[in-house]
Design a protein around this motif. Structure first.
Motif, PDB file in Angstrom:
ATOM      1  N   VAL A  48       0.824  -1.202   0.000  1.00 59.60           N
ATOM      2  CA  VAL A  48       0.000   0.000   0.000  1.00 59.60           C
ATOM      3  C   VAL A  48       0.864   1.260   0.000  1.00 59.60           C
ATOM      4  O   VAL A  48       0.740   2.110  -0.877  1.00 59.60           O
ATOM      5  CB  VAL A  48      -0.946   0.015   1.223  1.00 59.60           C
ATOM      6  N   ALA A  49       1.746   1.386   0.988  1.00 60.67           N
ATOM      7  CA  ALA A  49       2.566   2.594   1.108  1.00 60.67           C
ATOM      8  C   ALA A  49       3.774   2.297   1.976  1.00 60.67           C
ATOM      9  O   ALA A  49       3.750   1.378   2.798  1.00 60.67           O
ATOM     10  CB  ALA A  49       1.761   3.743   1.703  1.00 60.67           C
ATOM     11  N   THR A  58       8.574   8.787   0.503  1.00 60.59           N
ATOM     12  CA  THR A  58       7.409   7.915   0.514  1.00 60.59           C
ATOM     13  C   THR A  58       7.161   7.300  -0.861  1.00 60.59           C
ATOM     14  O   THR A  58       7.589   7.837  -1.883  1.00 60.59           O
ATOM     15  CB  THR A  58       6.152   8.696   0.937  1.00 60.59           C
ATOM     16  N   SER A  59       6.456   6.196  -0.863  1.00 63.30           N
ATOM     17  CA  SER A  59       6.003   5.570  -2.109  1.00 63.30           C
ATOM     18  C   SER A  59       4.631   4.961  -1.856  1.00 63.30           C
ATOM     19  O   SER A  59       4.310   4.588  -0.721  1.00 63.30           O
ATOM     20  CB  SER A  59       6.997   4.517  -2.605  1.00 63.30           C
ATOM     21  N   TYR A  60       3.835   4.881  -2.938  1.00 67.49           N
ATOM     22  CA  TYR A  60       2.459   4.419  -2.827  1.00 67.49           C
ATOM     23  C   TYR A  60       2.110   3.469  -3.964  1.00 67.49           C
ATOM     24  O   TYR A  60       2.637   3.577  -5.073  1.00 67.49           O
ATOM     25  CB  TYR A  60       1.491   5.600  -2.898  1.00 67.49           C
ATOM     26  N   LYS A  65      -2.839   6.196  -4.574  1.00 69.23           N
ATOM     27  CA  LYS A  65      -2.234   7.516  -4.772  1.00 69.23           C
ATOM     28  C   LYS A  65      -3.297   8.603  -4.824  1.00 69.23           C
ATOM     29  O   LYS A  65      -4.322   8.458  -5.489  1.00 69.23           O
ATOM     30  CB  LYS A  65      -1.415   7.533  -6.068  1.00 69.23           C
ATOM     31  N   THR A  69      -2.278   8.832   2.636  1.00 69.15           N
ATOM     32  CA  THR A  69      -1.027   9.509   2.968  1.00 69.15           C
ATOM     33  C   THR A  69      -0.361   8.794   4.125  1.00 69.15           C
ATOM     34  O   THR A  69      -0.981   8.592   5.175  1.00 69.15           O
ATOM     35  CB  THR A  69      -1.281  10.976   3.355  1.00 69.15           C
ATOM     36  N   ILE A  70       0.909   8.421   3.921  1.00 73.43           N
ATOM     37  CA  ILE A  70       1.684   7.794   4.994  1.00 73.43           C
ATOM     38  C   ILE A  70       2.574   8.847   5.620  1.00 73.43           C
ATOM     39  O   ILE A  70       3.119   9.725   4.924  1.00 73.43           O
ATOM     40  CB  ILE A  70       2.512   6.605   4.457  1.00 73.43           C
ATOM     41  N   LEU A  81      -1.279   5.977   8.620  1.00 70.33           N
ATOM     42  CA  LEU A  81      -1.809   5.910   7.264  1.00 70.33           C
ATOM     43  C   LEU A  81      -3.161   6.615   7.276  1.00 70.33           C
ATOM     44  O   LEU A  81      -4.132   6.094   7.837  1.00 70.33           O
ATOM     45  CB  LEU A  81      -1.963   4.466   6.785  1.00 70.33           C
TER      46      LEU A  81
END
Length: 118
Positions: A48-49, A58-60, A65, A69-70, A81
């Motif tokens: 997920v993230a 960060t990456s999603y 997306k 938001t992490i 999250l």
């Protein structure tokens, strides 16, 4: 090793929001990154993230997306999250993960259920 405890799951209607939290304890000084995965019934666990614990990058997953938001609080060893605009397809058990150095070992929380009703 590190212990991870998730909280914040629940039942929400389509379009609603939830915030998940994951508190880490133990060898937190060895954490390289923390992240969230999810597993829906009959499906494999999916990414997920993720957030880097030192630089905060960060990456999603494409599917979340712009909606999720992490974020991380290094002082509290906690990752969050924030999930907005939830859809029934987001229904799953959400797992927190932590990768520890130097051996790149992954640790998992017990999971928290998120259910989005249509």
């Amino acid at each position: 090793q590190v212990q991870l405890v998730e909280s914040g799951g629940g039942l929400v209607q389509t379009g609603g929001s939830l915030r998940l939290s994951c508190a880490a304890s133990g060898r937190t000084f060895s954490i390289y990154n923390m992240g969230w995965f999810r597993q829906a019934p009959g499906k494999e666990r999916e990414f997920v993230a993720r957030i880097s614990w030192s630089g905060g990058s960060t990456s999603y997953a494409d599917s979340v997306k712009g909606r999720f938001t992490i974020s991380g609080d290094n002082a509290r060893n906690t990752v969050y999250l924030q999930m907005n605009s939830l859809e029934p397809e987001d229904t799953a058990v959400y797992y927190c993960s932590a990768r520890l150095l130097p051996k790149a070992l992954d640790y998992w929380g017990q999971g928290t259920q998120v259910t989005v009703s249509s």
